[in-house]
Enzyme design. Structure first.
Site, mmCIF file in Angstrom:
data_model
loop_
_atom_site.group_PDB
_atom_site.id
_atom_site.type_symbol
_atom_site.label_atom_id
_atom_site.label_comp_id
_atom_site.label_asym_id
_atom_site.label_seq_id
_atom_site.Cartn_x
_atom_site.Cartn_y
_atom_site.Cartn_z
ATOM 1 C CB SER A 1 -0.692 0.190 1.450
ATOM 2 O OG SER A 1 -0.310 0.123 2.752
ATOM 3 N N GLY A 2 1.921 1.423 0.275
ATOM 4 C CA GLY A 2 3.278 1.900 0.321
ATOM 5 C C GLY A 2 3.230 2.958 -1.022
ATOM 6 C CE LYS B 1 -3.035 3.860 6.542
ATOM 7 N NZ LYS B 1 -0.675 3.023 8.091
ATOM 8 C CE LYS C 1 15.028 2.639 3.842
ATOM 9 N NZ LYS C 1 13.873 2.001 3.686
ATOM 10 C CG PHE D 1 16.532 17.689 -1.921
ATOM 11 C CD1 PHE D 1 16.761 16.843 -0.397
ATOM 12 C CD2 PHE D 1 16.045 18.311 -1.984
ATOM 13 C CE1 PHE D 1 16.807 17.767 0.494
ATOM 14 C CE2 PHE D 1 14.955 19.827 -1.062
ATOM 15 C CZ PHE D 1 15.451 19.018 0.851
#
Length: 346
Positions: free
Chosen positions: A16-17, A46, A171, A232
């Site tokens: 669902s991300g 979601k 991470k 970025f």
């Protein structure tokens, strides 16, 4: 080198991300048999968009509930799969009260649980793991120490810790653990995808991620007095999704792949928005002075250590491996930003 049976189910964790939804969409549209894990099958906010993707076909999509913190939760959805794409990871906006409990433990335990399941399920032959560019570098000023002036897959984040940018720390630790586990066995191989700042349309309509919230700040006029001189690496979420699929199906894919189309400043993003949308948004027309940003930075979410390490430094990223070895094509960043704004405006 190995080839994969593309008629077998493919597992996407955390389907669902923001990024994972695009991976699921591309696979289902291509006719694959897809399985995905979600935290709850009852949260339609979601997963509703995934049900719509499944209904549109022509592929097949199955849902499974799974918890990153529970060992064995991924065994059932993984059974019979040769390819596992592990995208699920804790990501929290706002104040982090207990970074060890909220970020580090879920990232590490989730990685262990998924990869231990991969070793238990004997059909698994490749795991594609969603890491991040924050596992490669912590601060833009580190670019000054790079021999060729660019970050590559050889770099690791050596600065972030539990107090300073615990998300990046989580991470980094999780990807390092993934490599330790991968190198301890010979059944499956590991490929990691390390995207920079992801932008692009969101399939779910949710906006609870940092990259989308930055565009929202520009649209809402929060930065109209001036843009922070922050730069970025930017990549389109759709290109990052394609990178995962190329990593999954390219037999010779190996190691880490840095995903980045172009380095941009916040002001450059605003200028693209102005070119396409005119005065529809109260966009900044100049950079905000550094001394003023240090003064008001904490109210905008920028602490002084972050500003010292990033303000005014322009990181560059060598994404040539993704192009040469995976065959990835990058969209122009201008297209990415316009599509992001149009999606949010809807």
């Amino acid at each position: 080198m190995q080839s994969f049976d593309q008629t077998l189910p493919i597992l996407i964790t955390g389907g669902s991300g923001y990024l994972a939804s695009w991976i699921v969409k591309y696979l289902v549209e291509a006719g694959y048999y897809v399985r995905t894990t979600v935290r709850s099958l009852k949260d339609e906010r979601k997963i509703g968009h995934l049900r719509r993707i499944a209904a549109a076909g022509p592929g097949r999509l199955e849902f499974y509930e799974a918890d990153l913190m529970r060992h064995g939760d991924f065994n059932t959805p993984m059974r019979g799969c040769e390819i596992v794409i592990h995208t699920a990871s804790p990501f929290l906006l706002g104040k982090i009260n207990n970074p060890q409990q909220q970020l580090i433990d879920p990232a590490l335990e989730g990685t262990k649980n998924v990869l231990y399941s991969a070793s238990e399920i004997k059909s698994v032959r490749r795991v594609v793991y969603t890491s991040s560019a924050v596992a490669i570098y912590a601060e833009a000023r580190e670019i000054m120490d790079q021999p060729k002036g660019t970050f590559t897959e050889q770099n690791w984040n050596l600065i972030s810790d539990l107090q300073y940018d615990p998300y990046a720390y989580s991470k980094t630790l999780a990807e390092k653990e993934a490599w330790v586990i991968a190198q301890s066995q010979k059944q499956w191989d590991l490929v990691t995808i390390n995207p920079t700042f992801l932008l692009g349309p969101t399939l779910s309509g949710r906006t609870d991620n940092v990259s989308i919230s930055t565009i929202q700040q520009l649209m809402n006029g929060e930065l109209r007095q001036g843009a922070p001189q922050l730069y970025f690496g930017v990549a389109d979420v759709r290109d990052a999704a394609q990178a995962h699929l190329l990593a999954a199906f390219t037999p010779e894919a190996s190691g880490r792949y840095l995903i980045s189309a172009q380095t941009m400043s916040i002001l450059e993003m605003a200028e693209i928005m102005r070119d396409h949308f005119g005065e529809a948004f109260k966009l900044p027309k100049k950079p905000i002075s550094n001394w003023l940003l240090y003064l008001i930075g904490p109210w905008l979410g920028f602490n002084h250590r972050f500003l010292r390490g990033n303000l005014g430094y322009v990181p560059q990223f060598d994404a040539s491996r993704s192009i040469e070895e995976l065959g990835l094509s990058y969209r122009p960043v201008e297209e990415t930003i316009v599509d992001t704004v149009e999606g949010l405006a809807e």
